[in-house]
Design an enzyme around this catalytic site. Sequence first.
Site, short mmCIF file in Angstrom:
data_model
loop_
_atom_site.label_atom_id
_atom_site.label_comp_id
_atom_site.label_asym_id
_atom_site.label_seq_id
_atom_site.Cartn_x
_atom_site.Cartn_y
_atom_site.Cartn_z
N VAL A 71 0.86 -1.19 0.00
CA VAL A 71 0.00 0.00 0.00
C VAL A 71 0.89 1.24 0.00
CG1 VAL A 71 -1.71 1.33 1.31
CG2 VAL A 71 -1.87 -1.17 1.26
N ALA A 116 4.43 4.10 2.97
CA ALA A 116 3.99 2.86 2.33
C ALA A 116 4.19 1.71 3.31
CB ALA A 116 4.78 2.61 1.05
N LYS A 117 3.59 0.60 3.03
CA LYS A 117 3.81 -0.61 3.84
C LYS A 117 3.38 -1.81 3.03
CE LYS A 117 4.96 -1.52 8.22
NZ LYS A 117 5.66 -0.63 9.19
N GLY A 118 3.96 -2.97 3.36
CA GLY A 118 3.58 -4.19 2.67
C GLY A 118 3.48 -5.33 3.65
N ASP A 157 10.10 -5.36 8.86
CA ASP A 157 9.10 -5.08 9.89
C ASP A 157 8.90 -6.41 10.64
OD1 ASP A 157 7.13 -2.77 10.66
OD2 ASP A 157 5.87 -4.55 10.65
#
Length: 427
Positions: A71, A116-118, A157
Amino acid sequence: MTINHGSLSYLDPARPEPWASFIEQIDRVAPHLGHLSRWIETLKHPKRILVVDVPIVRDDGTIAHYEGYRVQHNLSRGPGKGGVRFHPAVALNEVMALAGWMTIKNAALGLPYGGAKGGIRIDPRTCSQAELERITRRYTSEIGIVIGPDKDIPAPDVGTNEQTMAWMMDTYSMNVGHTASGVVTGKPIALGGSLGRQEGTGRGVCIAAREAGIRMGVPISGARIVVQGFGNVGGVAARIFRESGAKIIALQDAEATVANPAGIDIPAALAHVAAHGSLSGFFGAEPVSEDDFWQIDCEYFIPAALEGQVTPERARRMRTKIIVEGANGPTTPAADDILHERNILVIPDVLANAGGVTVSYFEWVQDFSSFFWSEEEINARLESIMIKAFDAIWQTAQERRLSIRTAAFIIACQRVLAAREQRGLYP
Ligand code: GLU
């Protein structure tokens, strides 16, 4: 009570958290943004969402499919930046919230990034190394259309580490035909990683705690500290706190909750986890119940695990002076209100755990210039960026009589929305 999860039709209304918490935090800051509040909806609408299928052949020959996400919440101030999470509870609403918090964090610290992050919904502990490599490589290839050193830069993460980043860097590089070290941060040093990156988040948590302690008259030296989460954030923070003269009196990881009022021997606890995978069976502290853990009398409580841990119910019972959020989103908005009423200071995630992405920024800059800095230089620059952000946020909170979280969101949203306004809407 109705839960506001925004007006996004692709979200499952039955599972609004933690995106609903993020939306509520944005709603709370909107009245403080003056004319920029006109642009506030920007922050409630992630710019780009990619959902990918990640199929692999498992070691036993069967085929398994996993759901993966990337995202990009906002790109107004620069490329996307934020980690990749491998965890069985990963869901779209979670990745959206985590991406939103990255937008706020990067802007609050003044880093030239969007957010952003996934993630992949998977339990990495049930996979072999070979399976993890196949999953990581296929996922990287699938999100390859949106990532890149000047587009969106992933990092570790929960559930991922420098090995994951090495595979991601290699896969992306193979696909583009040249070595692109700047596509991810948190890499091994030999592949263009940065000294100090692995420790960066935990070190930043300790800087934030120290700065809060100076202003509140609660010195770290001699303080009693409780840490939830004993991984890359909680484990490093506990060690640095201990080295600064604090006593870590309780710890919790995914499998065990332990306490020792005399202070836990952190190097021994870290060695136990390295050998056995968790705190379970560690002899240097007594097991305590989940219930007791949340009401241990202490000066600092460090939630450094997952989001949604400090619930209203727990917030009513906690006996600490200062909470420093090592995790992303550990405190719900309703719990925030209770802590505020109870005069418990919260140093929010978007400031407290920003040491990781700050050193990621240094790594990215070093990769671009192919010139690497000493650890002393990295730690000194980390200190200076964190203290500058802390000062500005603290001052805003004092002047406007607001929580530190709202003050951090004000500064960050002003930066993001001013960029949005100055760039203007295309077409
Ligand atoms: N996953 C970390 C965070 O939540 C680091 C992100 C990064 O370094 O890009 O801040």
